[in-house]
Scaffold this active site. Structure first.
Site, PDB file in Angstrom:
ATOM      1  N   VAL A   1       0.866  -1.179   0.000  1.00  0.00           N
ATOM      2  CA  VAL A   1       0.000   0.000   0.000  1.00  0.00           C
ATOM      3  C   VAL A   1       0.900   1.225   0.000  1.00  0.00           C
ATOM      4  CG1 VAL A   1      -1.504   1.399   1.495  1.00  0.00           C
ATOM      5  CG2 VAL A   1      -2.095  -0.972   1.015  1.00  0.00           C
ATOM      6  N   CYS A   2       0.450   2.263  -0.685  1.00  0.00           N
ATOM      7  CA  CYS A   2       1.155   3.537  -0.736  1.00  0.00           C
ATOM      8  C   CYS A   2       2.583   3.326  -1.268  1.00  0.00           C
ATOM      9  CB  CYS A   2       1.128   4.197   0.646  1.00  0.00           C
ATOM     10  SG  CYS A   2       1.466   5.976   0.640  1.00  0.00           S
TER      11      CYS A   2
END
Length: 233
Positions: A108-109
């Site tokens: 994520v990210c």
């Protein structure tokens, strides 16, 4: 490799990597969604507390050597500490070796940048925080401006809050939509943000300019790109 036919009663074995400067919500969103169906290993170089980029500390429950070799899911969060993590030999070695054996390799990210630095996103569609899409290209990944991107066994989520969408999408992929929708209701995930400024496509130019400044993304992008260019033969 896992697929939708995996026994729904069998717990998923999930390794979530901790490193100094990770963003809490990158980790907590997916952990909250997946924990009900999983055995979670919070993995770090040692069992000492790891300080997030918000200052809160997380306690690993296993080190690199203690993490199962064959994970169903390898997960990497992002955060302010990513630029340093991308050149941490022990962390990259762990991510690469576990990633080669994992059923699904995920992030994520800006955690996607760690996967990319470990050579695990070359030739794959992937997403990351909007401010870092161009950096993915330097590692041979194909950046896609979507909240969640699934390409074969690579599953990547966008910036920070996309972690919940990521978790639900991955859960639906592995356990079916009923399981994912039930979990969504259990955590009452029904977003209705007060402002329409959650992406560069929606935000006003002055908001984007200030966000870039506060993120210091431009300067850090240059560090990573220059480092990668020097590493090329």
């Amino acid at each position: 490799m896992l697929n939708e036919s995996v026994n729904a009663e069998q717990k998923l074995v999930v390794g979530m990597v901790l490193f100094p400067g990770l963003t809490l919500l990158d980790l907590i969103g997916p952990l909250t969604v997946l924990a009900y169906h999983s055995t979670i290993y919070l993995v770090s170089s040692s069992l000492k507390p790891v300080t997030s980029d918000q200052g809160a500390q997380l306690v690993p429950n296993c080190d690199y050597d203690g993490c199962p070799v064959n994970l169903d899911i390898l997960f990497i969060p992002g955060g302010d500490g990513v630029v340093d993590a991308m050149v941490d030999p022990a962390l990259l070695s762990f991510v690469k070796t576990r990633g080669q054996n994992a059923g699904y390799v995920t992030s994520v990210c800006t955690g996607a940048l760690i996967l990319a630095a470990a050579g695990l996103l070359e030739g794959f569609d992937a997403t990351t925080h909007w401010a870092w899409h161009d950096v993915l290209k330097t590692f041979g990944a194909n950046p896609v401006a979507k909240r969640v991107v699934i390409d074969r066994n690579r599953v990547t989520g966008g910036g920070v809050t996309a972690g919940i969408d990521f978790g639900l999408s991955l859960l639906a992929h592995l356990r079916g939509e009923l399981a994912a929708q039930t979990r969504q209701l259990m955590i009452e995930y029904d977003p209705n943000p007060p402002f329409e400024s959650g992406s560069p496509e929606k935000a006003e130019p002055k908001v984007i300019e200030l966000a870039e400044k506060l993120l210091n993304a431009a300067a850090e992008r240059q560090i990573v790109i220059q480092r990668q260019n020097r590493a090329r033969p």
